[in-house]
Design a protein around this motif. Structure first.
Motif, short mmCIF file in Angstrom:
data_model
loop_
_atom_site.label_atom_id
_atom_site.label_comp_id
_atom_site.label_asym_id
_atom_site.label_seq_id
_atom_site.Cartn_x
_atom_site.Cartn_y
_atom_site.Cartn_z
N LYS A 178 0.82 -1.21 0.00
CA LYS A 178 0.00 0.00 0.00
C LYS A 178 0.86 1.26 0.00
O LYS A 178 0.55 2.25 -0.69
CB LYS A 178 -0.91 -0.01 1.23
N THR A 179 1.95 1.24 0.76
CA THR A 179 2.86 2.39 0.79
C THR A 179 3.50 2.64 -0.56
O THR A 179 3.64 3.78 -1.00
CB THR A 179 3.93 2.18 1.87
N LEU A 180 3.89 1.56 -1.24
CA LEU A 180 4.48 1.72 -2.57
C LEU A 180 3.45 2.20 -3.59
O LEU A 180 3.78 3.00 -4.47
CB LEU A 180 5.07 0.38 -3.02
N ALA A 181 2.21 1.73 -3.47
CA ALA A 181 1.19 2.08 -4.46
C ALA A 181 0.75 3.53 -4.37
O ALA A 181 0.07 4.02 -5.27
CB ALA A 181 -0.03 1.17 -4.29
N ARG A 182 1.13 4.22 -3.31
CA ARG A 182 0.78 5.63 -3.21
C ARG A 182 1.54 6.47 -4.22
O ARG A 182 1.15 7.61 -4.51
CB ARG A 182 1.05 6.14 -1.79
N LEU A 216 -7.82 -2.55 -0.05
CA LEU A 216 -8.71 -1.62 -0.73
C LEU A 216 -7.99 -0.31 -1.06
O LEU A 216 -8.21 0.27 -2.14
CB LEU A 216 -9.94 -1.35 0.14
N ALA A 217 -7.14 0.15 -0.15
CA ALA A 217 -6.37 1.37 -0.45
C ALA A 217 -5.40 1.13 -1.60
O ALA A 217 -5.22 2.00 -2.47
CB ALA A 217 -5.60 1.81 0.80
N THR A 218 -4.78 -0.05 -1.65
CA THR A 218 -3.89 -0.39 -2.77
C THR A 218 -4.66 -0.46 -4.07
O THR A 218 -4.22 0.07 -5.11
CB THR A 218 -3.18 -1.72 -2.50
N LEU A 219 -5.82 -1.12 -4.07
CA LEU A 219 -6.62 -1.24 -5.28
C LEU A 219 -7.12 0.11 -5.76
O LEU A 219 -7.24 0.34 -6.97
CB LEU A 219 -7.80 -2.18 -5.02
N THR A 220 -7.40 1.01 -4.83
CA THR A 220 -7.83 2.36 -5.23
C THR A 220 -6.74 3.08 -6.01
O THR A 220 -7.00 3.69 -7.06
CB THR A 220 -8.21 3.17 -3.98
N ASN A 221 -5.51 2.99 -5.53
CA ASN A 221 -4.41 3.64 -6.23
C ASN A 221 -4.11 2.97 -7.57
O ASN A 221 -3.81 3.65 -8.56
CB ASN A 221 -3.16 3.62 -5.35
N LEU A 222 -4.20 1.65 -7.61
CA LEU A 222 -3.95 0.94 -8.86
C LEU A 222 -5.07 1.20 -9.88
O LEU A 222 -4.80 1.34 -11.07
CB LEU A 222 -3.81 -0.56 -8.61
N GLU A 224 -6.81 3.91 -10.03
CA GLU A 224 -6.62 5.27 -10.51
C GLU A 224 -5.63 5.30 -11.67
O GLU A 224 -5.76 6.11 -12.59
CB GLU A 224 -6.13 6.16 -9.37
N TRP A 225 -4.63 4.43 -11.63
CA TRP A 225 -3.66 4.35 -12.71
C TRP A 225 -4.23 3.65 -13.94
O TRP A 225 -4.07 4.12 -15.06
CB TRP A 225 -2.40 3.62 -12.21
N ASP A 226 -4.92 2.52 -13.73
CA ASP A 226 -5.47 1.77 -14.85
C ASP A 226 -6.74 1.05 -14.38
O ASP A 226 -6.65 -0.06 -13.81
CB ASP A 226 -4.45 0.77 -15.38
N PRO A 227 -7.93 1.63 -14.57
CA PRO A 227 -9.16 0.98 -14.12
C PRO A 227 -9.58 -0.19 -15.00
O PRO A 227 -10.45 -0.98 -14.61
CB PRO A 227 -10.20 2.10 -14.17
N THR A 228 -9.00 -0.33 -16.18
CA THR A 228 -9.44 -1.37 -17.12
C THR A 228 -9.23 -2.77 -16.55
O THR A 228 -10.12 -3.62 -16.61
CB THR A 228 -8.71 -1.22 -18.46
N ARG A 229 -8.05 -3.02 -16.00
CA ARG A 229 -7.75 -4.36 -15.48
C ARG A 229 -8.66 -4.71 -14.31
O ARG A 229 -9.12 -5.86 -14.19
CB ARG A 229 -6.30 -4.45 -15.05
N ALA A 230 -8.94 -3.75 -13.46
CA ALA A 230 -9.82 -4.02 -12.33
C ALA A 230 -11.25 -4.31 -12.79
O ALA A 230 -11.92 -5.20 -12.25
CB ALA A 230 -9.81 -2.84 -11.37
N LEU A 231 -11.71 -3.60 -13.80
CA LEU A 231 -13.06 -3.84 -14.32
C LEU A 231 -13.16 -5.22 -14.97
O LEU A 231 -14.17 -5.91 -14.84
CB LEU A 231 -13.44 -2.75 -15.31
N LYS A 232 -12.11 -5.63 -15.68
CA LYS A 232 -12.11 -6.95 -16.30
C LYS A 232 -12.11 -8.07 -15.26
O LYS A 232 -12.59 -9.17 -15.53
CB LYS A 232 -10.90 -7.09 -17.22
N ALA A 233 -11.56 -7.78 -14.09
CA ALA A 233 -11.51 -8.79 -13.02
C ALA A 233 -12.73 -8.74 -12.11
O ALA A 233 -12.69 -9.27 -10.99
CB ALA A 233 -10.23 -8.59 -12.20
N ASN A 234 -13.81 -8.09 -12.56
CA ASN A 234 -15.07 -8.00 -11.79
C ASN A 234 -14.91 -7.24 -10.48
O ASN A 234 -15.55 -7.56 -9.48
CB ASN A 234 -15.65 -9.39 -11.52
#
Length: 441
Positions: A178-182, A216-222, A224-234
């Motif tokens: 999470k610290t790195l993903a910031r 969840l904080a890590t996923l939020t930052n990721l 923000e960078w690329d929402p496409t992969r998260a959307l494909k993973a439901n």
């Protein structure tokens, strides 16, 4: 002798127990003060405060080596020792010394990070936990993040710990990630891992509460960078199920992650299909303020489409009343600006605009915006106001949401004066939206 202020020993090697020297000096000076570190048991703590993973034959409360530059070089050299006990003592000393920024920068220049990454897959669970804690601290520095992310294998190592290890190590590894993903540059390197988003979404479903909040904080930052992969993973459907969680931190984190997903065109379509505006309506009455702030932030994106505005007309009276009342809370400027933005989005509908004109225009004009002396730039002013004061330009407090830009390559903390001016501009924009007339009229 032992120096309690530096939490280290003044000399590197001593044939006599330093506690005996401390006792002798105190007795010679006739000092009558109680030092819990010179009594037995040495820690003098409550039993519940003892860590679940502790190193045998290592004093968990005290460093073993000196805090000078020579001692730091010896610590770095001891990390390569084949003796497990020496490695444990060195890691504990490193964790103690990286709390001092000067020593942390010196250890970063000694290439300490590379050795720590190699130790992440050690069989000893104590070593793995200590390494993750040290990397989390070093990742708060730009130089530390640059050295850490120069070895992309760290992402694979962290995910291996998160997926397979015990909960204490999972928590420490999750905090490091999470610290790195910031950092936005670090997000680019993290996203090069083909399974990082999918694996985090798997762990979000069934892990412990504290670990899920970090994920969840890590996923939020990721996202923000690329929402496409998260959307494909439901990710959208998974976040929606987390809305029913009993812990407000998980609900708030899921809403923040959903906000990043709804910035994408596919996320907006899914928000209309699942009728998110109606789902979020009950969260505006929540007793937890962080849930309300996250819900209004998500509604800023769910009310952009024409379909959502038509659906909002069905509950126009209740929805506008809740949002206008929340706008009148000057102690939470972040909540104010989000609620006013939602109302601006809804005013695109002629019926909602007419309703706002008739019933709520006078109350919108009386919305109070606090001055810069009353606000320190964070979303929680009551509990952290005395601690932060007006050092918002240089201080970063964990777990407190700091006002920042929502766009650009370098999202920096916004000046409090400019942010309050922006709130006044949004208020004027809301009044203009209420009084706007179509060219057809």
């Amino acid at each position: 002798m032992f120096c309690p202020h530096k939490n280290s020993y003044l000399q590197l090697v001593c044939a006599v127990n330093p506690r005996i020297i401390n006792k002798a000096v105190d007795q010679a000076m006739q000092r009558e003060h109680f030092d819990p570190h010179t009594e037995l048991p040495p820690a003098q703590r409550l039993e519940s405060m003892q860590p679940s993973l502790y190193a045998p034959h290592v004093d968990i409360t005290r460093a073993q080596l000196g805090f000078g530059r020579i001692g730091l070089r010896l610590i770095n050299r001891a990390l390569h020792s084949h003796d497990n006990l020496v490695q444990l003592q060195a890691l504990h000393s490193v964790l103690d010394q990286v709390q001092i920024s000067e020593n942390a920068m010196f250890l970063i220049n000694l290439q300490l990070v590379y050795r720590l990454i190699d130790l992440m897959l050690d069989q000893d669970p104590i070593i793995k936990k200590k390494v993750c804690l040290i990397l989390s601290r070093l990742a708060t520095y730009y130089q530390g993040r640059r050295r850490i992310m120069s070895r992309p294998v760290i992402v694979e190592n962290l995910m291996r710990l998160i997926m397979r290890d015990r909960k204490e190590i999972r928590y420490a590894a999750s905090y490091t990630l999470k610290t790195l993903a910031r950092d936005r540059c670090a997000c680019e390197v993290i996203m090069q891992n083909e399974q990082v988003v999918e694996d985090l979404l798997k762990m979000v479903k069934s892990d412990h509460t504290g670990i899920v909040v970090l994920h969840l904080a890590t996923l939020t930052n990721l996202a923000e960078w690329d929402p496409t992969r998260a959307l494909k993973a439901n990710a959208f459907q998974i976040m929606l199920t987390l809305f029913e969680n009993k812990d407000p931190r998980i609900v708030s984190g899921a809403m923040d992650c959903m906000s990043q997903l709804c910035k994408h065109d596919v996320g907006k379509v899914l928000a209309d299909d699942y009728d998110l505006t109606f789902v979020l309506r009950r969260f505006l009455k929540s007793s937890q303020i962080e849930v309300i702030i996250s819900a209004t932030g998500l509604m800023c994106y769910t009310t952009l489409t024409t379909r959502s505005k038509w659906r909002a007309k069905e509950s126009c009276n209740e929805l506008t009343k809740l949002l206008v009342n929340l706008c009148c809370t000057p102690n939470l400027p972040l909540l104010q600006i989000r609620c006013m933005q939602v109302l601006i989005n809804l005013c695109d509908s002629p019926d909602i605009r007419h309703h706002m004109k008739v019933y709520w225009e006078k109350k919108v004009k009386t919305i109070n915006v606090r001055t810069h002396e009353e606000w320190d730039g964070t979303s929680e002013t009551s509990s952290y106001g005395l601690e932060t004061a007006h050092n918002y330009r240089t201080m970063c407090i964990e777990k407190v949401e700091t006002i920042k830009n929502d766009f650009g390559d370098n999202a920096q903390v916004v000046n409090v004066h400019s942010y309050l001016r922006r709130i006044r501009e949004v208020k004027e924009h809301l009044l203009q939206a209420i009084n706007w007339k179509s060219y057809k009229n």
